[in-house]
Enzyme design. Structure first.
Site, PDB file in Angstrom:
ATOM      1  N   ARG A  51       0.848  -1.210   0.000  1.00 42.34           N
ATOM      2  CA  ARG A  51       0.000   0.000   0.000  1.00 42.34           C
ATOM      3  C   ARG A  51       0.872   1.245   0.000  1.00 42.34           C
ATOM      4  NH1 ARG A  51      -1.419   2.050   4.467  1.00 42.34           N
ATOM      5  NH2 ARG A  51      -1.918   0.120   5.532  1.00 42.34           N
ATOM      6  N   TYR A 103     -16.721  16.307 -15.497  1.00 44.58           N
ATOM      7  CA  TYR A 103     -17.014  14.878 -15.458  1.00 44.58           C
ATOM      8  C   TYR A 103     -18.116  14.629 -14.421  1.00 44.58           C
ATOM      9  CZ  TYR A 103     -16.259   9.844 -14.981  1.00 44.58           C
ATOM     10  OH  TYR A 103     -16.428   8.486 -14.939  1.00 44.58           O
ATOM     11  N   ASP A 175      -7.768  17.992 -15.424  1.00 43.66           N
ATOM     12  CA  ASP A 175      -8.090  16.620 -15.814  1.00 43.66           C
ATOM     13  C   ASP A 175      -7.742  16.502 -17.298  1.00 43.66           C
ATOM     14  OD1 ASP A 175      -9.260  14.272 -16.716  1.00 43.66           O
ATOM     15  OD2 ASP A 175     -11.057  14.461 -15.480  1.00 43.66           O
ATOM     16  N   LYS A 200      -8.420   5.039 -19.369  1.00 43.45           N
ATOM     17  CA  LYS A 200      -8.776   5.403 -20.734  1.00 43.45           C
ATOM     18  C   LYS A 200      -7.584   5.225 -21.683  1.00 43.45           C
ATOM     19  CE  LYS A 200     -12.513   6.332 -18.487  1.00 43.45           C
ATOM     20  NZ  LYS A 200     -12.874   7.653 -17.986  1.00 43.45           N
TER      21      LYS A 200
HETATM   22  C1  LIG Z   1     -13.344   8.237 -16.826  1.00 42.76           C
HETATM   23  C2  LIG Z   1     -13.041   9.625 -16.413  1.00 42.76           C
HETATM   24  C3  LIG Z   1     -12.824   9.953 -15.067  1.00 42.76           C
HETATM   25  C4  LIG Z   1     -12.969   8.928 -13.935  1.00 42.76           C
HETATM   26  O1  LIG Z   1     -12.008   7.926 -14.010  1.00 42.76           O
HETATM   27  P1  LIG Z   1     -12.250   6.415 -13.484  1.00 42.76           P
HETATM   28  O2  LIG Z   1     -10.969   5.726 -13.864  1.00 42.76           O
HETATM   29  O3  LIG Z   1     -13.454   5.894 -14.184  1.00 42.76           O
HETATM   30  O4  LIG Z   1     -12.449   6.494 -12.014  1.00 42.76           O
HETATM   31  C5  LIG Z   1     -12.518  11.264 -14.761  1.00 42.76           C
HETATM   32  N1  LIG Z   1     -12.429  12.208 -15.717  1.00 42.76           N
HETATM   33  C6  LIG Z   1     -12.640  11.930 -17.018  1.00 42.76           C
HETATM   34  C7  LIG Z   1     -12.537  13.023 -18.020  1.00 42.76           C
HETATM   35  C8  LIG Z   1     -12.951  10.641 -17.414  1.00 42.76           C
HETATM   36  O5  LIG Z   1     -13.178  10.378 -18.709  1.00 42.76           O
END
Ligand SMILES: *Cc1c(COP(=O)(O)O)cnc(C)c1O
Length: 379
Positions: A51, A103, A175, A200
């Site tokens: 962890r 988001y 982000d 992603k």
């Molecule tokens: C998918 C996504 C998130 C959240 O991420 P997770 O891995 O699903 O927790 C946050 N911001 C954007 C722009 C995303 O596409």
């Protein structure tokens, strides 16, 4: 030889095995939760408990910092875990400014979890600079940027928003999930940190849920220390296998993203000329309201996400989605396989997303096949 400067080379170098005595070219996976202590009480390798840190996570974090041009990176079990860590680093009574179309689950996190913690937030249209300025309060500690936004692909000026944040002693966190460092470099534009859902594009194969934060050299030390401490104490860290998958993903990140962008540019052009389509939201099109800013901020392309609007209401959109053969109807994005989503139905009833909007995540299939599929679905 001087240190390579090209992204592709650095991405390969940064993800190579470090200190592996077997000669293995691929990375090993270390699922061990705990590490051996010497007779004198020390830990020879520096690892104590997974962890706190793990060889796969260390390699991923070093590689992320290297390719992003940051000082350090922290890996998480999901993008949401990374987001929650940033807000937990603030104090009750602090105020944050967030995009009005941020988001969806970031919005829910702030209103459902952090409101009980007295963290205040104001949603703002991030394309309107005077609106952002007007939203700044004496207790504003952070401005959150998501550009291009989801699902309308609005583009906000990262450099200008970072300057505004810093003028008020606030942090700017971006982000950058939809762009990756291949397309957009928020740290070079002055942001204090970038956040990723590595689920992603970094993973790229829809098989690893994970997230990351990368911190700028210039970000306050106290903020970095807090984030590290929360990562350890809240324990939302990726497994060794997920860290290994994302590390592997970094090796082909640029190849995949560039091909996805190319396909998206051609598909967006096709959409913009198709009579059945009422609107195309894609910053690379000259008709996009922030096209010039987008070109400047994302010189290698504006991503591989496109939103389109078809017909009136939900039914036409759902009908088109049902006819597609190569675009799987599923949430998420950034994988090598193309996906489509009726976004309004995964958001809540109050979401501003139009009912006739289809969000498209473009993959690496051949563009002629992708266009033919939309041709038949829209006919
Ligand atoms: C998918 C996504 C998130 C959240 O991420 P997770 O891995 O699903 O927790 C946050 N911001 C954007 C722009 C995303 O596409």
């Amino acid at each position: 030889m001087t240190k390579p400067t090209h992204f592709e080379t650095r991405a390969i170098q940064a993800t190579e095995p470090k200190g592996d005595e077997t000669g293995s070219v691929a990375n090993a996976i270390y699922p061990s939760t705990t590490f051996k202590r010497e007779a004198d009480g020390t830990f020879k390798s520096g690892y104590i408990y997974s962890r706190k840190n793990n060889p796969n996570r260390s390699l991923l974090e070093t590689a992320l910092a290297e390719i992003e041009g940051g000082e350090l990176a922290l890996a998480f079990a999901s993008g949401m875990a990374a987001i929650n860590t940033v807000f937990q680093a603030l104090k009750p009574g602090d105020h944050v400014i967030v995009p009005d179309d941020a988001y969806y689950e970031l919005r829910r996190t702030l209103s459902e979890l952090f409101s009980a913690w007295q963290l205040q937030h104001t949603p703002v249209d991030m394309t309107n600079h005077s609106a952002i300025t007007a939203a700044v309060k004496p207790n504003t500690k952070l401005i959150w940027v998501e550009s291009p936004s989801n699902p309308l692909l609005k583009v906000s000026d990262i450099q200008r928003i970072s300057q505004l944040a810093h003028a008020h002693d606030a942090l700017c966190v971006v982000d950058n999930t939809w762009c990756t460092p291949v397309l957009q470099r928020p740290l070079a534009l002055g942001a204090d940190a970038v956040m990723y859902s590595t689920t992603k594009y970094f993973g790229g194969h829809s098989d690893s849920l994970s997230g990351a934060l990368v911190l700028n050299q210039s970000a306050p030390k106290a903020f970095k220390d807090k984030l590290k401490n929360i990562q350890n104490l809240s324990g939302a860290v990726p497994s060794a296998f997920d860290a290994w998958l994302i590390t592997r993903g970094i090796k082909t990140l640029k190849l995949r993203v560039i091909q996805q962008v190319k396909n998206a540019q051609t598909l967006a052009q096709f959409f913009s000329e198709h009579q059945a389509i009422k609107a195309v939201h894609f910053p690379d099109l000259t008709t996009h309201p922030q096209h010039d800013l987008a070109q400047q901020q994302m010189p290698n392309g504006c991503g591989a996400m496109i939103s389109i609007q078809v017909g009136k209401g939900r039914d036409v959109a759902m009908g088109v989605i049902a006819k597609l053969k190569l675009f799987t109807p599923a949430t998420s994005l950034g994988g090598v396989e193309s996906l489509v989503e009726h976004r309004k139905s995964v958001e809540d009833i109050n979401s501003q997303t139009p009912e006739n909007l289809i969000r498209v995540s473009v993959g690496i299939e051949h563009i002629d096949d992708l266009i033919a599929d939309w041709g038949q679905a829209l006919a």
